[in-house]
Design a protein around this motif. Structure first.
Motif, PDB file in Angstrom:
ATOM      1  N   LEU A   1     -12.063  34.284  45.493  1.00 44.28           N
ATOM      2  CA  LEU A   1     -12.813  33.909  46.693  1.00 44.28           C
ATOM      3  C   LEU A   1     -13.441  35.136  47.341  1.00 44.28           C
ATOM      4  O   LEU A   1     -12.746  36.077  47.717  1.00 44.28           O
ATOM      5  CB  LEU A   1     -11.885  33.198  47.678  1.00 44.28           C
ATOM      6  N   SER A   2     -14.756  35.085  47.465  1.00 43.43           N
ATOM      7  CA  SER A   2     -15.472  36.231  48.027  1.00 43.43           C
ATOM      8  C   SER A   2     -15.950  35.992  49.455  1.00 43.43           C
ATOM      9  O   SER A   2     -16.414  36.916  50.115  1.00 43.43           O
ATOM     10  CB  SER A   2     -16.676  36.580  47.140  1.00 43.43           C
ATOM     11  N   SER A   3     -15.836  34.741  49.938  1.00 37.53           N
ATOM     12  CA  SER A   3     -16.276  34.445  51.305  1.00 37.53           C
ATOM     13  C   SER A   3     -15.628  33.153  51.790  1.00 37.53           C
ATOM     14  O   SER A   3     -15.162  32.332  50.995  1.00 37.53           O
ATOM     15  CB  SER A   3     -17.802  34.297  51.355  1.00 37.53           C
ATOM     16  N   GLU A   4     -15.615  32.978  53.105  1.00 33.63           N
ATOM     17  CA  GLU A   4     -15.099  31.738  53.688  1.00 33.63           C
ATOM     18  C   GLU A   4     -15.943  30.544  53.256  1.00 33.63           C
ATOM     19  O   GLU A   4     -15.419  29.447  53.039  1.00 33.63           O
ATOM     20  CB  GLU A   4     -15.088  31.846  55.217  1.00 33.63           C
ATOM     21  N   GLU A   5     -17.243  30.758  53.111  1.00 37.76           N
ATOM     22  CA  GLU A   5     -18.131  29.680  52.684  1.00 37.76           C
ATOM     23  C   GLU A   5     -17.788  29.223  51.265  1.00 37.76           C
ATOM     24  O   GLU A   5     -17.761  28.022  50.973  1.00 37.76           O
ATOM     25  CB  GLU A   5     -19.589  30.144  52.752  1.00 37.76           C
ATOM     26  N   GLN A   6     -17.517  30.174  50.381  1.00 36.76           N
ATOM     27  CA  GLN A   6     -17.125  29.813  49.018  1.00 36.76           C
ATOM     28  C   GLN A   6     -15.801  29.050  49.027  1.00 36.76           C
ATOM     29  O   GLN A   6     -15.625  28.081  48.282  1.00 36.76           O
ATOM     30  CB  GLN A   6     -16.996  31.061  48.144  1.00 36.76           C
ATOM     31  N   TYR A   7     -14.872  29.482  49.869  1.00 34.29           N
ATOM     32  CA  TYR A   7     -13.580  28.804  49.975  1.00 34.29           C
ATOM     33  C   TYR A   7     -13.770  27.359  50.429  1.00 34.29           C
ATOM     34  O   TYR A   7     -13.164  26.428  49.886  1.00 34.29           O
ATOM     35  CB  TYR A   7     -12.690  29.566  50.956  1.00 34.29           C
ATOM     36  N   LYS A   8     -14.658  27.156  51.398  1.00 28.88           N
ATOM     37  CA  LYS A   8     -14.925  25.807  51.896  1.00 28.88           C
ATOM     38  C   LYS A   8     -15.512  24.930  50.783  1.00 28.88           C
ATOM     39  O   LYS A   8     -15.107  23.774  50.603  1.00 28.88           O
ATOM     40  CB  LYS A   8     -15.887  25.880  53.081  1.00 28.88           C
TER      41      LYS A   8
ATOM     42  N   HIS B   1      -5.776  36.221  52.102  1.00 26.98           N
ATOM     43  CA  HIS B   1      -6.873  36.836  52.851  1.00 26.98           C
ATOM     44  C   HIS B   1      -8.167  36.563  52.097  1.00 26.98           C
ATOM     45  O   HIS B   1      -8.164  36.323  50.889  1.00 26.98           O
ATOM     46  CB  HIS B   1      -6.659  38.348  53.010  1.00 26.98           C
ATOM     47  N   ILE B   2      -9.253  36.562  52.816  1.00 26.47           N
ATOM     48  CA  ILE B   2     -10.585  36.395  52.237  1.00 26.47           C
ATOM     49  C   ILE B   2     -11.480  37.465  52.859  1.00 26.47           C
ATOM     50  O   ILE B   2     -11.459  37.631  54.084  1.00 26.47           O
ATOM     51  CB  ILE B   2     -11.150  34.984  52.521  1.00 26.47           C
ATOM     52  N   PRO B   3     -12.232  38.214  52.069  1.00 35.30           N
ATOM     53  CA  PRO B   3     -12.468  38.054  50.633  1.00 35.30           C
ATOM     54  C   PRO B   3     -11.324  38.602  49.781  1.00 35.30           C
ATOM     55  O   PRO B   3     -10.519  39.405  50.251  1.00 35.30           O
ATOM     56  CB  PRO B   3     -13.748  38.864  50.403  1.00 35.30           C
ATOM     57  N   GLU B   4     -11.289  38.148  48.528  1.00 34.80           N
ATOM     58  CA  GLU B   4     -10.280  38.605  47.574  1.00 34.80           C
ATOM     59  C   GLU B   4     -10.856  39.639  46.608  1.00 34.80           C
ATOM     60  O   GLU B   4     -10.304  39.863  45.533  1.00 34.80           O
ATOM     61  CB  GLU B   4      -9.726  37.417  46.789  1.00 34.80           C
TER      62      GLU B   4
END
Length: 250
Positions: free
Chosen positions: A138-145, A160-163
């Motif tokens: 995961l590189s961003s909160e948006e990607q996680y979503k 934690h994000i980013p990973e």
């Protein structure tokens, strides 16, 4: 570690990495053996011949799916170090035939370690893992979503994000049968150290390229298309995910 006069056994010696590793080890004075399935033509593999290794390495016929043949190879080579490189390593192929990938990568790795245990020997086993083991990073909160919307749940849950950048402590979220097979081998190597004291080393290599790389891999695909474009045989270059981030070695 010095390799002079060390006995080395390489599984997957005929491959891109295995053949080049054999060349380096021979040049450093090691006694190199390679485990290889029997060839119908009886010839040394092309990669070994191309690197001038036709007579400088000892080929031992065997199959990772046969624990008895692995045991025979260990007896014959008396290895100080085993580089376990043999695998079905093409990710798209693992989706087409996941069972083939599991037989080679999981069962083969299990057979190798079990043969070592039964023989009661203790070579250092270096396992070729893969960056594919990390899978979904995961590189961003948006990607996680977006990932949560697509998959419903993400495990392990990110701390934690980013990973990124990726470290050895990143969570493993394999996303292909190939990646799952490498996670299996990774944990099995650890278990045979914890349970039986067999010394193991795990690597997780990212992309590696060079002359002789298979034409199905990404760099070969890109460069062959560039050549076709230059020769007027194509008018475009087609690539998959252009947003992927990778480390490369040569």
């Amino acid at each position: 570690m010095g390799f002079k006069d060390k006995n080395i056994l390489i599984t997957g010696i005929s491959g891109f990495v295995g053949s080049r590793m054999a060349r380096v080890l021979v040049d450093r004075g090691a006694n190199v053996c390679g485990l290889l399935r029997r060839r119908a033509d009886g010839k040394a593999p092309h990669n070994l011949m191309r690197l001038g290794l036709g007579k400088e390495v000892r080929i031992i016929e065997g199959d990772l799916e046969s624990i008895s043949s692995i045991g025979s190879a260990i007896t014959a080579s008396e290895p100080d170090i085993i580089f376990h490189l043999a695998a079905q390593s093409f990710v798209p192929r693992s989706f087409v035939d996941p069972n083939e990938t599991m037989l080679c990568n999981c069962w083969g790795t299990s057979n190798l370690l079990e043969a070592i245990r039964v023989k009661d020997v203790s070579p250092v086993v270096v396992f070729a893992g893969s960056s594919e083991e990390y899978g979904l990073v995961l590189s961003s909160e948006e990607q996680y979503k977006r990932a949560l919307e697509k998959y419903g749940t993400i495990f392990p849950v990110p701390e934690h994000i980013p990973e990124v950048p990726i470290s050895e402590t990143n969570p493993l979220r394999p996303m292909s049968p190939y990646a799952v097979s490498k996670v299996y081998g990774d944990y099995l190597m650890r278990n045979y150290w914890y349970s039986y004291g067999i010394p193991t080393v795990i690597s997780r290599a990212f992309n590696h390229e060079g002359a002789g790389r298979g034409n199905m891999f990404v760099t070969s695909v890109a460069t062959s298309q560039v050549m076709r474009l230059k020769l007027g045989e194509a008018d475009a270059i087609t690539i998959g995910n252009v947003n992927a981030f990778r480390d490369w070695s040569h």
